[in-house]
Scaffold this active site. Sequence first.
Site, PDB file in Angstrom:
ATOM      1  N   GLU A   1      32.657-127.180 -73.377  1.00  0.00           N
ATOM      2  CA  GLU A   1      33.491-128.391 -73.466  1.00  0.00           C
ATOM      3  C   GLU A   1      32.673-129.643 -73.143  1.00  0.00           C
ATOM      4  O   GLU A   1      32.855-130.685 -73.767  1.00  0.00           O
ATOM      5  CB  GLU A   1      34.687-128.262 -72.517  1.00  0.00           C
ATOM      6  CG  GLU A   1      35.692-127.211 -72.990  1.00  0.00           C
ATOM      7  CD  GLU A   1      36.726-126.865 -71.930  1.00  0.00           C
ATOM      8  OE1 GLU A   1      36.329-126.447 -70.817  1.00  0.00           O
ATOM      9  OE2 GLU A   1      37.923-127.007 -72.204  1.00  0.00           O
TER      10      GLU A   1
ATOM     11  N   GLU B   1      37.718-118.498 -71.605  1.00  0.00           N
ATOM     12  CA  GLU B   1      38.814-118.664 -70.631  1.00  0.00           C
ATOM     13  C   GLU B   1      39.859-117.555 -70.696  1.00  0.00           C
ATOM     14  O   GLU B   1      40.378-117.121 -69.669  1.00  0.00           O
ATOM     15  CB  GLU B   1      39.495-120.030 -70.829  1.00  0.00           C
ATOM     16  CG  GLU B   1      38.702-121.222 -70.310  1.00  0.00           C
ATOM     17  CD  GLU B   1      37.684-121.764 -71.301  1.00  0.00           C
ATOM     18  OE1 GLU B   1      37.415-121.107 -72.326  1.00  0.00           O
ATOM     19  OE2 GLU B   1      37.154-122.853 -71.040  1.00  0.00           O
TER      20      GLU B   1
END
Length: 259
Positions: free
Chosen positions: A114, A134
């Site tokens: 990210e 995740e």
Amino acid sequence: MGIISETYNDSGIVILTIERPKALNAINREVMQGFNHFFFEGYKKYEKLTGVIITGSGRKAFVAGADIKEFSNHNREEATKLSTYGHNTYFLIERFHVPVIAAVNGFALGGGCELAMACHMRIAGEHARFGQPEVNLGVIPGYGGTQRLVQLIGKGKAIELLLTADMIDAKEAHRLGLANHVVPSGMEVQMAESILKKIGTKGPIAVAKVIETVNAHFDSQIHAFEKEQVEFGKSIDSEDGREGAAAFIEKRRPVFKGK
Ligand code: DAK
């Protein structure tokens, strides 16, 4: 040395290196605060700034994610707050007025992928690995991964990577448009520097406006085509805009002042 080391060279390039090699440069609160500080005001100490490079210390990882050991005991409110802070920090990077390049020298996972995606470009070493793992931890990305991955590689492939948690190598990241270039391991920063040096010869106002106008495409509050027309007018009406045209006509190199 702080948790993010900062070096500055005479080309006006700052290299920010996350200094947590034993934790594969995982982003903890202190690292996030370090980025927030730099991109909010820390950069102002440099009179001339043409670009920023973000990288990780060591040879193994760019950033192996948010620090799992730190966020594992957060409740909903704390996690949401932390996510908002991370989003705001990554927006500062994405909206920065000079280009920010991620020199991806290894794993770029979760919050690390990210971070790389919040940068304007990504240079991957041959050994780099990208992924959003995740869901392996039963959570979703909290620092913009569901949005920027779609923006960069399209919905179909992004959903696949987000749902399977598959890691992809540098070649695949390049094929998908996630990495701008793949270079031999260890050459990531050098490649980023050579791109920034090239951009450093361009008009600073134009550079800032290109970043701002491209970002506008992804902001539903802004009519981006209209914005381009307005910013084009402003750039033509700047000292740099006039200098650029004059230099072309007079067959000389332009001398831009960033005004
Ligand atoms: N956090 C904390 N420590 C980490 C870490 C991480 N993300 N990744 C690695 N480390 C640590 C390991 O625990 C180990 O520490 P010691 O056991 O030596 O003390 C050390 O770094 C070396 O790692 P390994 O021994 O595991 O090294 P390997 O070569 O065997 O494996 C690996 C490398 C990258 C495949 C493996 O380390 C790994 O799977 N790391 C975790 C990858 C991952 O799942 N990253 C997190 C993605 S989720 C939030 C906002 C955002 C997020 C979450 C919350 N809020 C707003 C609350 C985002 C979350 C993520 O980023």
